[in-house]
Every structure is written in structure tokens, then in C-alpha cells.
Design a protein around this motif. Structure first.
Motif, PDB file in Angstrom:
ATOM      1  N   LEU A   1       0.848  -1.187   0.000  1.00  0.00           N
ATOM      2  CA  LEU A   1       0.000   0.000   0.000  1.00  0.00           C
ATOM      3  C   LEU A   1       0.880   1.232   0.000  1.00  0.00           C
ATOM      4  CD1 LEU A   1      -2.653  -1.038   2.651  1.00  0.00           C
ATOM      5  CD2 LEU A   1      -2.837  -1.171   0.177  1.00  0.00           C
ATOM      6  N   GLU A   2       0.438   2.237  -0.698  1.00  0.00           N
ATOM      7  CA  GLU A   2       1.166   3.504  -0.721  1.00  0.00           C
ATOM      8  C   GLU A   2       0.678   4.341   0.456  1.00  0.00           C
ATOM      9  OE1 GLU A   2       1.912   7.233  -3.782  1.00  0.00           O
ATOM     10  OE2 GLU A   2       0.404   5.728  -4.269  1.00  0.00           O
ATOM     11  N   GLN A   3       1.603   4.889   1.210  1.00  0.00           N
ATOM     12  CA  GLN A   3       1.236   5.756   2.325  1.00  0.00           C
ATOM     13  C   GLN A   3       1.677   7.170   1.999  1.00  0.00           C
ATOM     14  OE1 GLN A   3       2.938   3.974   5.879  1.00  0.00           O
ATOM     15  NE2 GLN A   3       1.034   2.888   6.226  1.00  0.00           N
ATOM     16  N   LYS A   4       0.730   8.098   2.091  1.00  0.00           N
ATOM     17  CA  LYS A   4       1.024   9.501   1.798  1.00  0.00           C
ATOM     18  C   LYS A   4       0.551  10.368   2.946  1.00  0.00           C
ATOM     19  CE  LYS A   4       0.784  10.062  -3.230  1.00  0.00           C
ATOM     20  NZ  LYS A   4       0.007  10.704  -4.292  1.00  0.00           N
ATOM     21  N   ASP A   5       1.313  11.421   3.219  1.00  0.00           N
ATOM     22  CA  ASP A   5       0.910  12.381   4.240  1.00  0.00           C
ATOM     23  C   ASP A   5       0.005  13.435   3.610  1.00  0.00           C
ATOM     24  OD1 ASP A   5       2.248  11.140   6.270  1.00  0.00           O
ATOM     25  OD2 ASP A   5       4.007  12.424   6.178  1.00  0.00           O
ATOM     26  N   PHE A   6      -1.092  13.706   4.290  1.00  0.00           N
ATOM     27  CA  PHE A   6      -2.033  14.731   3.869  1.00  0.00           C
ATOM     28  C   PHE A   6      -2.252  15.685   5.030  1.00  0.00           C
ATOM     29  CE2 PHE A   6      -2.908  11.567   0.704  1.00  0.00           C
ATOM     30  CZ  PHE A   6      -3.403  12.249  -0.398  1.00  0.00           C
TER      31      PHE A   6
ATOM     32  N   LEU B   1     -14.749  15.717   4.258  1.00  0.00           N
ATOM     33  CA  LEU B   1     -13.514  16.225   4.852  1.00  0.00           C
ATOM     34  C   LEU B   1     -12.518  16.466   3.719  1.00  0.00           C
ATOM     35  CD1 LEU B   1     -13.345  13.610   7.733  1.00  0.00           C
ATOM     36  CD2 LEU B   1     -14.179  15.945   7.900  1.00  0.00           C
ATOM     37  N   VAL B   2     -11.905  17.629   3.696  1.00  0.00           N
ATOM     38  CA  VAL B   2     -10.990  17.976   2.612  1.00  0.00           C
ATOM     39  C   VAL B   2      -9.553  17.973   3.142  1.00  0.00           C
ATOM     40  CG1 VAL B   2     -10.391  19.695   0.856  1.00  0.00           C
ATOM     41  CG2 VAL B   2     -12.789  19.359   1.513  1.00  0.00           C
ATOM     42  N   PHE B   3      -8.694  17.216   2.455  1.00  0.00           N
ATOM     43  CA  PHE B   3      -7.281  17.088   2.798  1.00  0.00           C
ATOM     44  C   PHE B   3      -6.450  17.543   1.608  1.00  0.00           C
ATOM     45  CE2 PHE B   3      -9.630  13.949   5.173  1.00  0.00           C
ATOM     46  CZ  PHE B   3      -9.078  13.987   6.437  1.00  0.00           C
ATOM     47  N   MET B   4      -5.186  17.906   1.879  1.00  0.00           N
ATOM     48  CA  MET B   4      -4.278  18.296   0.797  1.00  0.00           C
ATOM     49  C   MET B   4      -3.020  17.444   0.883  1.00  0.00           C
ATOM     50  SD  MET B   4      -2.549  22.005   0.049  1.00  0.00           S
ATOM     51  CE  MET B   4      -1.570  21.945   1.536  1.00  0.00           C
ATOM     52  N   ASP B   5      -2.605  16.889  -0.258  1.00  0.00           N
ATOM     53  CA  ASP B   5      -1.361  16.130  -0.343  1.00  0.00           C
ATOM     54  C   ASP B   5      -0.213  17.068   0.011  1.00  0.00           C
ATOM     55  OD1 ASP B   5       1.049  14.939  -1.304  1.00  0.00           O
ATOM     56  OD2 ASP B   5      -0.101  13.689  -2.671  1.00  0.00           O
TER      57      ASP B   5
ATOM     58  N   GLN C   1      -5.841  18.089  -3.786  1.00  0.00           N
ATOM     59  CA  GLN C   1      -6.810  17.917  -2.713  1.00  0.00           C
ATOM     60  C   GLN C   1      -7.490  16.556  -2.804  1.00  0.00           C
ATOM     61  OE1 GLN C   1      -9.499  21.197  -2.197  1.00  0.00           O
ATOM     62  NE2 GLN C   1      -7.851  22.619  -1.730  1.00  0.00           N
ATOM     63  N   LEU C   2      -7.818  16.012  -1.621  1.00  0.00           N
ATOM     64  CA  LEU C   2      -8.488  14.729  -1.514  1.00  0.00           C
ATOM     65  C   LEU C   2      -9.723  14.946  -0.640  1.00  0.00           C
ATOM     66  CD1 LEU C   2      -8.476  11.536  -1.679  1.00  0.00           C
ATOM     67  CD2 LEU C   2      -7.162  11.605   0.434  1.00  0.00           C
ATOM     68  N   GLU C   3     -10.876  14.487  -1.127  1.00  0.00           N
ATOM     69  CA  GLU C   3     -12.103  14.614  -0.349  1.00  0.00           C
ATOM     70  C   GLU C   3     -12.519  13.229   0.126  1.00  0.00           C
ATOM     71  OE1 GLU C   3     -15.077  16.625  -2.664  1.00  0.00           O
ATOM     72  OE2 GLU C   3     -13.988  18.533  -2.604  1.00  0.00           O
ATOM     73  N   LEU C   4     -12.762  13.097   1.444  1.00  0.00           N
ATOM     74  CA  LEU C   4     -13.193  11.830   2.032  1.00  0.00           C
ATOM     75  C   LEU C   4     -14.499  12.063   2.788  1.00  0.00           C
ATOM     76  CD1 LEU C   4      -9.821  10.565   3.562  1.00  0.00           C
ATOM     77  CD2 LEU C   4     -10.889   9.810   1.438  1.00  0.00           C
ATOM     78  N   GLN C   5     -15.383  11.079   2.742  1.00  0.00           N
ATOM     79  CA  GLN C   5     -16.620  11.154   3.516  1.00  0.00           C
ATOM     80  C   GLN C   5     -16.279  11.071   5.001  1.00  0.00           C
ATOM     81  OE1 GLN C   5     -19.830  11.703   2.478  1.00  0.00           O
ATOM     82  NE2 GLN C   5     -18.864  12.093   0.503  1.00  0.00           N
ATOM     83  N   LYS C   6     -17.021  11.793   5.809  1.00  0.00           N
ATOM     84  CA  LYS C   6     -16.779  11.816   7.254  1.00  0.00           C
ATOM     85  C   LYS C   6     -16.862  10.408   7.846  1.00  0.00           C
ATOM     86  CE  LYS C   6     -18.095  14.370  11.378  1.00  0.00           C
ATOM     87  NZ  LYS C   6     -19.019  15.336  11.956  1.00  0.00           N
ATOM     88  N   ASP C   7     -17.795   9.568   7.358  1.00  0.00           N
ATOM     89  CA  ASP C   7     -17.919   8.218   7.919  1.00  0.00           C
ATOM     90  C   ASP C   7     -16.744   7.314   7.545  1.00  0.00           C
ATOM     91  OD1 ASP C   7     -18.645   7.857   5.290  1.00  0.00           O
ATOM     92  OD2 ASP C   7     -20.559   6.888   5.692  1.00  0.00           O
TER      93      ASP C   7
END
Length: 190
Positions: free
Chosen positions: A66-71, A81-85, A91-97
């Protein structure tokens, strides 16, 4: 990367029956009759289902890296939830759940580690410990000793937690984000 059935270890992620599985437990079995095998307990990375499977030494499975990246956490917009590489600034958007209850601990600028498989997020790790303020705590009951039971408290993010009787509203404490438990006062070392 192909590995033999007897080389499977806990923590490995393998491709099996068209899905991704994280190995939870392994037990090498050498029966009196027949060949040895590895009894493997696995959990599906995507939906969390469990599976017990036997792998003989001669069988091969595909081990997945698996690739692990810091956001960096930027903000919450509704249930997204909005994260940035941290490197590419994408930007990466993830559902709160997807993050679950631990989403309450996210703060602007917090660094998290996202596990990706073929560019698709399949897991997220927050810092193991965060410092946070107690919003509400019941007063200590007179005569209650320090060794006695913990009392309920509410953190500034709304999460309910149990704290020792000597902790009061307004104090900053360190909380384990995985277990959602009190660790120590924020100014203590340890």
C-alpha cells in the motif's frame, strides 16, 4: 510481489478471491498426516468482513504494497472532509464516515497518513495522541480517592470520555485517538 503460503505474516496485505485482505493472525500447522499449511485469519480492507483460509507452502499469493502519503487536513464541508497532499498540493475529499468517530479530533493543519491502493484511499491514520481541552467535567465527589473510578467528561469537540476525578473543566489533556481514552494532563511529560 508473489509470496508462498507459508511466508504470509500478520500485517501483510494480500490479494485473494478478487479482494484485498489484511492478515490478522497466522498459525503454522503441521499435521501428523499430509502436508503442512498456514491457517490465516484475514480481514477485508474495504468492507471489514473476515475470512479464515488455509494456504499450503506450495501455493502462492500476491502480496500488495500500500502507498502511504501524508495529507494535511484543511476543512470540513458538510459530510466531506478535505485534505491536501503535502507534496503535490492536490486535494483529496473523504466522507466523514470513512474516518469515523475520530473525525472529531481533526484540526486545521493536522497531518494524517492516508493508505492508498491504486490511488484509491482505503485507510487513514490520525496522530496517536492529541491535546484537547475539557469542555465539561462533573465536579469531584468529596471523599472520592484518586484510585477510585473515573468520571465522565465532554471534550471541546463533543466526544464523551472518562477522566480521573482530579481533572476539571477547562483543563488541557492528552487523549489516545485510537482508543478514545484519557492518557495524562497536557503539561505532564511521558
Amino acid at each position: 510481489m508473489k509470496i508462498n503460503g507459508n511466508e504470509i505474516r500478520p500485517g501483510n496485505v494480500i490479494e485473494h478471491q478478487g479482494g484485498l485482505w489484511v492478515v490478522v493472525k497466522c498459525n503454522a500447522v503441521k499435521p501428523g498426516k499430509g502436508g503442512a499449511f498456514n491457517q490465516v485469519e484475514m480481514k477485508n480492507v474495504i468492507d471489514g468482513t473476515k475470512l479464515n483460509e488455509r494456504f499450503r507452502a506450495a501455493e502462492t499469493v500476491e502480496r500488495v504494497r500500500l502507498e502511504q502519503k501524508d495529507f494535511t487536513f484543511l476543512y470540513q464541508q458538510g459530510d466531506v472532509l478535505v485534505f491536501m497532499d503535502s507534496l503535490s498540493y492536490e486535494q483529496l475529499e473523504l466522507q466523514k464516515d470513512f474516518v469515523g468517530d475520530r473525525a472529531a479530533f481533526l484540526k486545521d493543519g493536522m497531518t494524517v497518513t492516508v493508505e492508498l491502493y491504486q490511488e484509491k484511499p482505503i485507510g487513514i491514520s490520525l496522530p496517536d495522541q492529541v491535546t484537547i481541552t475539557i469542555a465539561e467535567a462533573d465536579p469531584a465527589i468529596k471523599g472520592q480517592t484518586v484510585t477510585s473510578s473515573y468520571k465522565p467528561a465532554i471534550l471541546e469537540n463533543g466526544i464523551r470520555i472518562l477522566v480521573p476525578p482530579f481533572i476539571n473543566s477547562g483543563e488541557r489533556i492528552v487523549v489516545d485517538t485510537n482508543e478514545l481514552i484519557y492518557l495524562r494532563r497536557a503539561n505532564e511529560k511521558g
